[in-house]
Design a protein around this motif. Structure first.
Motif, PDB file in Angstrom:
ATOM      1  N   HIS A 174      -7.185  -2.775 -80.768  1.00 35.93           N
ATOM      2  CA  HIS A 174      -7.425  -4.299 -81.383  1.00 35.93           C
ATOM      3  C   HIS A 174      -8.874  -4.615 -81.313  1.00 35.93           C
ATOM      4  O   HIS A 174      -9.106  -5.713 -82.075  1.00 35.93           O
ATOM      5  CB  HIS A 174      -6.757  -5.222 -80.263  1.00 35.93           C
ATOM      6  CG  HIS A 174      -5.339  -5.143 -80.517  1.00 35.93           C
ATOM      7  ND1 HIS A 174      -4.456  -5.088 -81.360  1.00 35.93           N
ATOM      8  CD2 HIS A 174      -4.166  -4.773 -79.256  1.00 35.93           C
ATOM      9  CE1 HIS A 174      -3.195  -4.890 -81.089  1.00 35.93           C
ATOM     10  NE2 HIS A 174      -3.302  -4.815 -79.905  1.00 35.93           N
ATOM     11  N   SER A 175      -9.906  -3.816 -80.741  1.00 38.97           N
ATOM     12  CA  SER A 175     -11.247  -4.264 -80.740  1.00 38.97           C
ATOM     13  C   SER A 175     -11.985  -3.419 -81.512  1.00 38.97           C
ATOM     14  O   SER A 175     -13.352  -3.714 -81.669  1.00 38.97           O
ATOM     15  CB  SER A 175     -11.647  -4.053 -79.296  1.00 38.97           C
ATOM     16  OG  SER A 175     -10.952  -4.692 -78.409  1.00 38.97           O
ATOM     17  N   LEU A 176     -11.553  -2.489 -82.370  1.00 41.27           N
ATOM     18  CA  LEU A 176     -12.342  -1.357 -83.089  1.00 41.27           C
ATOM     19  C   LEU A 176     -12.668  -1.815 -84.571  1.00 41.27           C
ATOM     20  O   LEU A 176     -13.402  -1.098 -85.182  1.00 41.27           O
ATOM     21  CB  LEU A 176     -11.813   0.022 -83.196  1.00 41.27           C
ATOM     22  CG  LEU A 176     -11.803   0.516 -81.665  1.00 41.27           C
ATOM     23  CD1 LEU A 176     -10.927   2.079 -81.779  1.00 41.27           C
ATOM     24  CD2 LEU A 176     -13.359   0.929 -81.493  1.00 41.27           C
ATOM     25  N   GLU A 177     -12.019  -2.716 -85.153  1.00 42.53           N
ATOM     26  CA  GLU A 177     -12.195  -3.255 -86.503  1.00 42.53           C
ATOM     27  C   GLU A 177     -13.652  -3.329 -86.736  1.00 42.53           C
ATOM     28  O   GLU A 177     -14.420  -4.234 -86.236  1.00 42.53           O
ATOM     29  CB  GLU A 177     -11.493  -4.600 -86.856  1.00 42.53           C
ATOM     30  CG  GLU A 177     -11.695  -4.755 -88.405  1.00 42.53           C
ATOM     31  CD  GLU A 177     -10.582  -5.781 -88.570  1.00 42.53           C
ATOM     32  OE1 GLU A 177     -10.560  -6.409 -90.052  1.00 42.53           O
ATOM     33  OE2 GLU A 177      -9.686  -6.495 -87.941  1.00 42.53           O
ATOM     34  N   GLY A 178     -14.342  -2.696 -87.445  1.00 44.65           N
ATOM     35  CA  GLY A 178     -15.727  -2.557 -87.927  1.00 44.65           C
ATOM     36  C   GLY A 178     -16.640  -2.208 -87.190  1.00 44.65           C
ATOM     37  O   GLY A 178     -17.912  -2.305 -87.095  1.00 44.65           O
ATOM     38  N   THR A 179     -15.947  -1.821 -85.806  1.00 46.05           N
ATOM     39  CA  THR A 179     -17.047  -1.074 -84.673  1.00 46.05           C
ATOM     40  C   THR A 179     -17.211   0.401 -84.909  1.00 46.05           C
ATOM     41  O   THR A 179     -16.081   0.953 -85.096  1.00 46.05           O
ATOM     42  CB  THR A 179     -16.640  -1.448 -83.411  1.00 46.05           C
ATOM     43  OG1 THR A 179     -16.602  -2.884 -83.309  1.00 46.05           O
ATOM     44  CG2 THR A 179     -17.294  -0.994 -82.316  1.00 46.05           C
ATOM     45  N   THR A 180     -18.304   1.001 -84.923  1.00 40.37           N
ATOM     46  CA  THR A 180     -18.607   2.402 -84.644  1.00 40.37           C
ATOM     47  C   THR A 180     -18.480   2.970 -83.172  1.00 40.37           C
ATOM     48  O   THR A 180     -18.992   2.300 -82.222  1.00 40.37           O
ATOM     49  CB  THR A 180     -19.963   2.686 -85.173  1.00 40.37           C
ATOM     50  OG1 THR A 180     -19.968   2.354 -86.606  1.00 40.37           O
ATOM     51  CG2 THR A 180     -20.065   4.142 -85.213  1.00 40.37           C
ATOM     52  N   MET A 181     -17.457   3.869 -83.079  1.00 42.34           N
ATOM     53  CA  MET A 181     -17.353   4.236 -81.530  1.00 42.34           C
ATOM     54  C   MET A 181     -17.605   5.671 -81.342  1.00 42.34           C
ATOM     55  O   MET A 181     -17.465   6.490 -81.958  1.00 42.34           O
ATOM     56  CB  MET A 181     -15.912   4.080 -81.162  1.00 42.34           C
ATOM     57  CG  MET A 181     -15.348   4.311 -79.886  1.00 42.34           C
ATOM     58  SD  MET A 181     -13.626   4.083 -79.394  1.00 42.34           S
ATOM     59  CE  MET A 181     -13.031   5.658 -80.395  1.00 42.34           C
ATOM     60  N   LEU A 182     -18.212   5.921 -80.053  1.00 43.27           N
ATOM     61  CA  LEU A 182     -18.507   7.344 -79.601  1.00 43.27           C
ATOM     62  C   LEU A 182     -17.852   7.198 -78.454  1.00 43.27           C
ATOM     63  O   LEU A 182     -18.323   6.477 -77.351  1.00 43.27           O
ATOM     64  CB  LEU A 182     -20.046   7.617 -79.473  1.00 43.27           C
ATOM     65  CG  LEU A 182     -20.157   9.044 -79.130  1.00 43.27           C
ATOM     66  CD1 LEU A 182     -19.801  10.069 -79.988  1.00 43.27           C
ATOM     67  CD2 LEU A 182     -21.716   9.147 -78.980  1.00 43.27           C
ATOM     68  N   LEU A 183     -16.788   8.207 -78.152  1.00 43.14           N
ATOM     69  CA  LEU A 183     -15.896   8.126 -76.900  1.00 43.14           C
ATOM     70  C   LEU A 183     -16.028   9.695 -76.209  1.00 43.14           C
ATOM     71  O   LEU A 183     -15.654  10.442 -77.101  1.00 43.14           O
ATOM     72  CB  LEU A 183     -14.603   7.586 -77.141  1.00 43.14           C
ATOM     73  CG  LEU A 183     -13.436   8.190 -76.108  1.00 43.14           C
ATOM     74  CD1 LEU A 183     -13.918   6.863 -74.985  1.00 43.14           C
ATOM     75  CD2 LEU A 183     -12.177   7.455 -76.775  1.00 43.14           C
ATOM     76  N   SER A 184     -16.552   9.720 -75.154  1.00 43.88           N
ATOM     77  CA  SER A 184     -16.402  11.047 -74.729  1.00 43.88           C
ATOM     78  C   SER A 184     -15.312  11.216 -73.629  1.00 43.88           C
ATOM     79  O   SER A 184     -14.918  10.132 -72.916  1.00 43.88           O
ATOM     80  CB  SER A 184     -17.766  11.178 -73.450  1.00 43.88           C
ATOM     81  OG  SER A 184     -17.490  12.238 -72.692  1.00 43.88           O
TER      82      SER A 184
END
Length: 202
Positions: A174-184
């Motif tokens: 629900h929080s990722l709209e428009g957000t760039t994410m890097l997840l280890s």
């Protein structure tokens, strides 16, 4: 958003990052995977400007070392291990809201509640006295409430119980709209529905 070209990082005689090239574009949601010691956390710390290194690293077109304050204002970060913060829960939430123009206290409390942590009930407790899972939920809430342009998380679900992990990944969706994410992560099965790229480090 993030450009890394021919990145090298050594600790003494040990080469941890050896010629890394990665371009992370706006809206990318990347799972960073690899065995322990592959350099995932070191790479994240380079992006956050914590380490000097050889090669070219830019975040939002700027140097993560020279322009660190400006860049960190636009990054939400969840560490693998909670830092030794000497504040109460209330003090930490107030501090986080005050240093980031995009963060509101009520949003932090709501994100924490969504993750299964009643931060209001724990307001007067020292952060250090919280359980590992409670610390992690609060750190995740702080990062998500910031509405960052870039969200970087280093094994963020490691200290969470199964119910907490489920709530966390639901919050991410629900929080990722428009957000760039890097997840280890070590568990690609948990994040496969969140990502559009996998970067494997060996």
């Amino acid at each position: 958003m993030i450009k890394i070209n021919n990145l090298h990082k050594r600790f003494g005689k040990i080469s941890v990052l050896d010629g890394i090239d990665i371009d992370i574009n706006a809206g990318d949601r990347i799972a960073l995977i690899g065995q322990n010691g592959a350099g995932k956390t070191t790479l994240i710390r380079v992006i956050l400007g914590q380490y000097l290194c050889e090669g070219e690293v830019t975040v939002l077109g700027k140097s993560p070392r020279r322009d660190r304050v400006e860049i960190l204002n636009k990054i939400g970060f969840v560490p693998q291990l909670p830092p030794p913060i000497q504040m109460t829960v209330e003090e930490l939430i107030s501090f986080s809201a005050n240093v980031s123009a995009n963060t509101k206290r009520d949003d932090i409390y709501q994100k924490a509640s969504d993750l299964g942590l009643d931060a209001v009930e724990n307001n007067k407790k020292q952060f250090q006295k919280l359980s590992g899972g409670m610390k992690q939920k609060l750190l995740i809430a702080l990062a998500l409430a910031k509405n960052p342009e870039i969200l970087i998380m280093d094994e963020p679900a490691a200290n969470l119980d199964p119910q907490g992990r489920q709530a966390f990944f639901l919050q991410l969706i629900h929080s990722l709209e428009g957000t760039t994410m890097l997840l280890s992560s070590h568990r690609i099965d948990e994040v496969i529905n969140l990502i559009n790229r996998i970067v494997e480090m060996d």
